[in-house]
Every structure is written in structure tokens, then in C-alpha cells.
Design a protein around this motif. Structure first.
Motif: not given
Length: 160
Positions: A104-105, A108-110, A120-127, A139-140
Motif C-alpha cells: 500500500t503506497c 494515498q493508499g494505492c 517498487i513502483n506505484c502507478p497512481c502518482h509515481g511514487s 514521487g509524493p
């Protein structure tokens, strides 16, 4: 003074504006929320792959004979895999060293979606998070991914 439209069953200006605001909020929230899970299809390297191991979108639990999450051979050296059903990502930063983090990022929880090029990559906002420590690499995201305890025994990885 009385609002004739409301009394006659029509929409008032206030009701219209409240409805429009709620619809706009729903659109904004829908854009920030989802898990990014596209049903388990492989993410192509897109020509930017540097030869580093990559993974596909979140995987289902493999459910080995001992009830483990994965086999050690399933986790590439320098890469990792996301296990959506367990809410974890398992990485192997160097040969024989396995790490496990929440999937869980912290922004914002994506749900993080892939592991490539050492992050390790989050697709929602690029973290992006380091595969060895879970530390924020870009990322943020405000905090690292929380580490989870695992047991590696006989070629199988299990949550502790």
C-alpha cells in the motif's frame, strides 16, 4: 419567501449546485483511488528496460504446499513481485536476501504495481521505493513502505 420550484417538485438552485458539486467530487476521487490492478497482465519495459529484472502487475498468492506466499525462485535477484491478495511486495535486492513490504503506497493508499530498475513502483502518482529498504526514492510518498516479517525456509517464503 417561498421557493416555488421546490414546492412544485422542481429542482431548486441550491439542490442543483449541491448535486453538481457531489458529482465533481466523485470524479476527482475516482481518479486518485484505484488499485491500478489491470488483471495481472505484464507491464512491458517500454524500451526503457535496462536489463534489470522487472515484474508483472500484482500476482495472486501461489499457495505452495507449506502455505507460503511464494517460492524463492519466483523472486528475481534485483527485482520482486507484488502479491495483491496478501497486500505485500517481496523483493530480492541481492542473491539470497529477501525483503517484504506492505504493497500500500504511503501517499494515498494505492496498491503498488511493479518492481523494476531497483524500485517498487506505484502507478497512481509515481511514487517509487527502494527494494532493499522500502525508503522513498521519488514521487509524493511521505513515508517508506512498512516492512513485513517473512520466513524463508526450504525455498519457500511465508509471512511470519
Amino acid at each position: 419567501m417561498r421557493d416555488v420550484r421546490a414546492a412544485e417538485g422542481g429542482a431548486s438552485r441550491r439542490g442543483f449546485l449541491l448535486g453538481a458539486g457531489a458529482a465533481g467530487a466523485a470524479v476527482v476521487l475516482a481518479g486518485c483511488g484505484g488499485s491500478g490492478d489491470d488483471g495481472g497482465t505484464t507491464q512491458p519495459g517500454g524500451g526503457t528496460n535496462t536489463g534489470q529484472p522487472t515484474t508483472s502487475a500484482p500476482e495472486a498468492t501461489t499457495g505452495g504446499a507449506g502455505g507460503g506466499i511464494a517460492k524463492t525462485s519466483d523472486i528475481p535477484v534485483g527485482g520482486g513481485k507484488v502479491f495483491a491478495s496478501e497486500h505485500v511486495v517481496i523483493t530480492q535486492p541481492k542473491a539470497g536476501t529477501f525483503k517484504c513490504f506492505s504493497s500500500t503506497c504511503t501517499h494515498q493508499g494505492c496498491t503498488v504495481e511493479s518492481v523494476s530498475n531497483g524500485t517498487i513502483n506505484c502507478p497512481c502518482h509515481g511514487s517509487r521505493y527502494a527494494i532493499a529498504t522500502g525508503a522513498v526514492e521519488g514521487g509524493p510518498a511521505p513515508r517508506p513502505l512498512p516492512e513485513k516479517q517473512i520466513t524463508v525456509r526450504g525455498g519457500e517464503i511465508s509471512l511470519a
